[in-house]
Design a protein around this motif. Structure first.
Motif, mmCIF file in Angstrom:
data_model
loop_
_atom_site.group_PDB
_atom_site.id
_atom_site.type_symbol
_atom_site.label_atom_id
_atom_site.label_comp_id
_atom_site.label_asym_id
_atom_site.label_seq_id
_atom_site.Cartn_x
_atom_site.Cartn_y
_atom_site.Cartn_z
ATOM 1 N N ALA A 15 -7.649 -10.188 -1.843
ATOM 2 C CA ALA A 15 -8.235 -8.858 -2.055
ATOM 3 C C ALA A 15 -7.174 -7.797 -2.340
ATOM 4 O O ALA A 15 -7.312 -7.004 -3.287
ATOM 5 C CB ALA A 15 -9.070 -8.464 -0.832
ATOM 6 N N LEU A 16 -6.135 -7.752 -1.544
ATOM 7 C CA LEU A 16 -5.107 -6.728 -1.729
ATOM 8 C C LEU A 16 -4.385 -6.909 -3.062
ATOM 9 O O LEU A 16 -4.135 -5.940 -3.788
ATOM 10 C CB LEU A 16 -4.113 -6.780 -0.569
ATOM 11 C CG LEU A 16 -3.036 -5.700 -0.532
ATOM 12 C CD1 LEU A 16 -3.656 -4.307 -0.505
ATOM 13 C CD2 LEU A 16 -2.126 -5.907 0.685
ATOM 14 N N HIS A 57 -10.856 -8.387 -13.946
ATOM 15 C CA HIS A 57 -9.875 -7.641 -14.742
ATOM 16 C C HIS A 57 -9.667 -8.239 -16.131
ATOM 17 O O HIS A 57 -8.789 -7.798 -16.873
ATOM 18 C CB HIS A 57 -8.535 -7.593 -14.007
ATOM 19 C CG HIS A 57 -8.627 -6.995 -12.638
ATOM 20 N ND1 HIS A 57 -8.920 -5.669 -12.423
ATOM 21 C CD2 HIS A 57 -8.494 -7.556 -11.411
ATOM 22 C CE1 HIS A 57 -8.941 -5.427 -11.123
ATOM 23 N NE2 HIS A 57 -8.693 -6.551 -10.489
ATOM 24 N N ARG A 61 3.289 -4.380 -6.300
ATOM 25 C CA ARG A 61 2.708 -5.585 -6.908
ATOM 26 C C ARG A 61 3.294 -6.855 -6.306
ATOM 27 O O ARG A 61 2.565 -7.781 -5.954
ATOM 28 C CB ARG A 61 2.938 -5.588 -8.424
ATOM 29 C CG ARG A 61 1.934 -4.809 -9.219
ATOM 30 C CD ARG A 61 2.175 -3.327 -9.202
ATOM 31 N NE ARG A 61 3.502 -2.994 -9.722
ATOM 32 C CZ ARG A 61 4.007 -1.754 -9.712
ATOM 33 N NH1 ARG A 61 3.297 -0.752 -9.208
ATOM 34 N NH2 ARG A 61 5.206 -1.508 -10.187
ATOM 35 N N GLY A 89 -4.501 -5.162 -10.170
ATOM 36 C CA GLY A 89 -5.503 -4.703 -11.127
ATOM 37 C C GLY A 89 -5.352 -3.227 -11.430
ATOM 38 O O GLY A 89 -5.469 -2.802 -12.589
ATOM 39 N N ALA A 90 -5.051 -2.427 -10.404
ATOM 40 C CA ALA A 90 -4.836 -1.001 -10.614
ATOM 41 C C ALA A 90 -3.632 -0.756 -11.505
ATOM 42 O O ALA A 90 -3.637 0.155 -12.348
ATOM 43 C CB ALA A 90 -4.660 -0.299 -9.268
ATOM 44 N N THR A 104 0.806 -1.221 0.000
ATOM 45 C CA THR A 104 0.000 0.000 0.000
ATOM 46 C C THR A 104 0.839 1.272 0.000
ATOM 47 O O THR A 104 0.288 2.377 -0.087
ATOM 48 C CB THR A 104 -0.920 0.011 1.228
ATOM 49 O OG1 THR A 104 -0.105 -0.066 2.419
ATOM 50 C CG2 THR A 104 -1.892 -1.168 1.193
ATOM 51 N N LEU A 156 -5.518 -8.359 -5.786
ATOM 52 C CA LEU A 156 -6.414 -8.003 -6.888
ATOM 53 C C LEU A 156 -6.514 -6.491 -7.048
ATOM 54 O O LEU A 156 -6.518 -5.974 -8.177
ATOM 55 C CB LEU A 156 -7.799 -8.598 -6.635
ATOM 56 C CG LEU A 156 -7.904 -10.110 -6.803
ATOM 57 C CD1 LEU A 156 -9.237 -10.614 -6.263
ATOM 58 C CD2 LEU A 156 -7.739 -10.502 -8.270
ATOM 59 N N ASP A 157 -6.569 -5.786 -5.937
ATOM 60 C CA ASP A 157 -6.690 -4.332 -5.997
ATOM 61 C C ASP A 157 -5.427 -3.688 -6.546
ATOM 62 O O ASP A 157 -5.476 -2.889 -7.492
ATOM 63 C CB ASP A 157 -6.980 -3.805 -4.586
ATOM 64 C CG ASP A 157 -7.125 -2.294 -4.567
ATOM 65 O OD1 ASP A 157 -7.856 -1.758 -5.424
ATOM 66 O OD2 ASP A 157 -6.496 -1.645 -3.718
ATOM 67 N N VAL A 158 -4.270 -4.057 -5.978
ATOM 68 C CA VAL A 158 -3.007 -3.416 -6.360
ATOM 69 C C VAL A 158 -2.603 -3.802 -7.778
ATOM 70 O O VAL A 158 -2.228 -2.942 -8.595
ATOM 71 C CB VAL A 158 -1.900 -3.778 -5.358
ATOM 72 C CG1 VAL A 158 -0.536 -3.272 -5.832
ATOM 73 C CG2 VAL A 158 -2.225 -3.212 -3.981
#
Length: 383
Positions: free
Chosen positions: A222-223, A254, A208, A229-230, A196, A225-227
């Motif tokens: 979850a983390l 994604h 990543r 994917g962003a 983060t 996928l978020d990082v």
């Protein structure tokens, strides 16, 4: 009979050299009459010199001296040669080298050592890491590279690896911790901080890898996928795609963004996107043409081209979808000359890694014809 120099040239250039070339090289090294080229060839030989293992082990003892305490180049060279052949007699010398700062020091040599059983290598690398020399670049990168190749077997090293999160070797440490998996769960908060950006040492390459490692140690995607994917959506696609590929169907939200990168101007991104899209969706139809287009039959090993990666991913897709790749892979594998781009110190390793990738891919894509292609004598099974 060849002289040492011509024997070295033969094993560097030919995938299937006359086995007597290795006889000449071993003799020259053990007689202390070898050039640097013979030394560099020997450490890459792998199973090709297995029949000379007794001679090399005896010469290793000579190099170590009466008290068995010497840690010079000669000891390292012979220990590496035995390690590449999977010979456990390398281990005491490697352990002593680790204690006294003489462990082989680059990533290629780390991959040679990884031919030994992971359970035996981890204590050697722990000895290296516990020398409290966090600033020693080669020592840290070698040990962390080996531990990353050991996967979950590196669990006894969690505490020492976690210490490297506070050093310039954090990226390699993240890779090791993710490979260890649930046994490294105690590091989850540190990994989340890197993912983060809360950790002040986070650089642009850390999030990543850290997010992926967090998923691997906690089981919570979850983390990651978020990082990751962003990253794919932001234009830094190549930094997130391999991790989305590892997440597989979990990354389904994604999939459209990944598919849009199949036409990327960058070859590495196209290959990574093709692999990720297939892993996420199970649909190989759009992925195979992209991957096949990157398999250059005249590739010399230039790392700017993702040829080996494309072959590896075609192999993972396997039959029947990747079937059109089989004739080209057979043609490449039948070539007599090694890859020429790599330096002599890693040319054999690089070429045999490519040969293994081609062979493994063919076994998955067209197993009925994989045995029709000649395999290099003594091809090493290294990482």
């Amino acid at each position: 009979m060849r002289g040492p120099d011509s024997a070295v040239e033969a094993v560097l250039r030919q995938r299937r050299p006359d086995p007597r070339c290795w006889d000449v090289i071993v003799e020259a090294v053990c007689a202390d009459s070898a050039s640097g080229g013979a030394d560099r060839a020997l450490v890459q030989a792998g199973p090709a010199i297995a029949r000379h293992a007794d001679r090399i082990a005896e010469d290793l003892r000579r190099q170590q001296g009466f008290f068995g305490t010497a840690v010079g180049h000669g000891v390292s060279l012979r220990a590496l040669a035995l390690a590449g052949a999977g010979d456990l007699r390398a281990l005491p010398a490697l352990h002593h080298l680790a204690e006294h700062g003489g462990l082989p020091y680059n990533r290629a040599e780390a991959r040679i050592m990884a031919a030994l059983p992971a359970a035996d290598l981890v204590p050697v690398m722990l000895t290296r890491l516990r020398r409290d020399n966090d600033d020693a670049y080669h020592d840290n990168t070698t040990a962390l590279e080996v531990l990353a190749l050991c996967g979950p077997a590196a669990a006894p090293a969690v505490a020492e690896v976690a210490r490297r999160l506070d050093t310039p070797y954090a990226y390699d440490a993240l890779r090791v911790l993710g490979g260890i998996g649930p046994a490294a769960a105690a590091t989850a908060d540190r990994l989340a901080a890197y993912a983060t950006g809360r950790d002040p040492r986070t650089s642009r390459h850390h999030p990543r890898r850290a997010a992926w490692a967090h998923w691997k140690v906690t089981g919570d995607p979850a983390l990651a996928l978020d990082v990751c994917g962003a990253a794919v959506r932001s234009g830094t696609a190549s930094h997130g795609l391999p991790f989305l590929a590892d997440l597989g169907p979990l990354a389904a939200p994604h999939a459209d963004a990944v598919r849009g990168l199949l036409d990327s101007p960058g070859a590495w991104t196209r290959v990574a996107a093709a692999h990720a899209y297939w892993r996420i969706t199970g649909d190989a139809e759009p992925a195979v043409p992209v991957l096949l287009a990157e398999v250059d039959p005249h590739w010399t090993g230039q790392p700017a081209a993702p040829v080996q990666e494309a072959v590896r991913r075609l192999g993972e897709i396997g039959a029947p979808a990747a079937g059109p790749a089989a004739p080209l892979l057979r043609r490449i594998l039948a070539r007599e000359e090694r890859l020429t781009h790599a330096y002599d110190s890693s040319r054999i390793l690089a070429d045999e890694a490519y040969v293994r990738t081609l062979t493994d891919a063919l076994e998955r894509i067209a197993p009925e014809g994989a045995d029709l292609v000649p395999v290099p004598r003594g091809a090493a099974r290294l990482g």
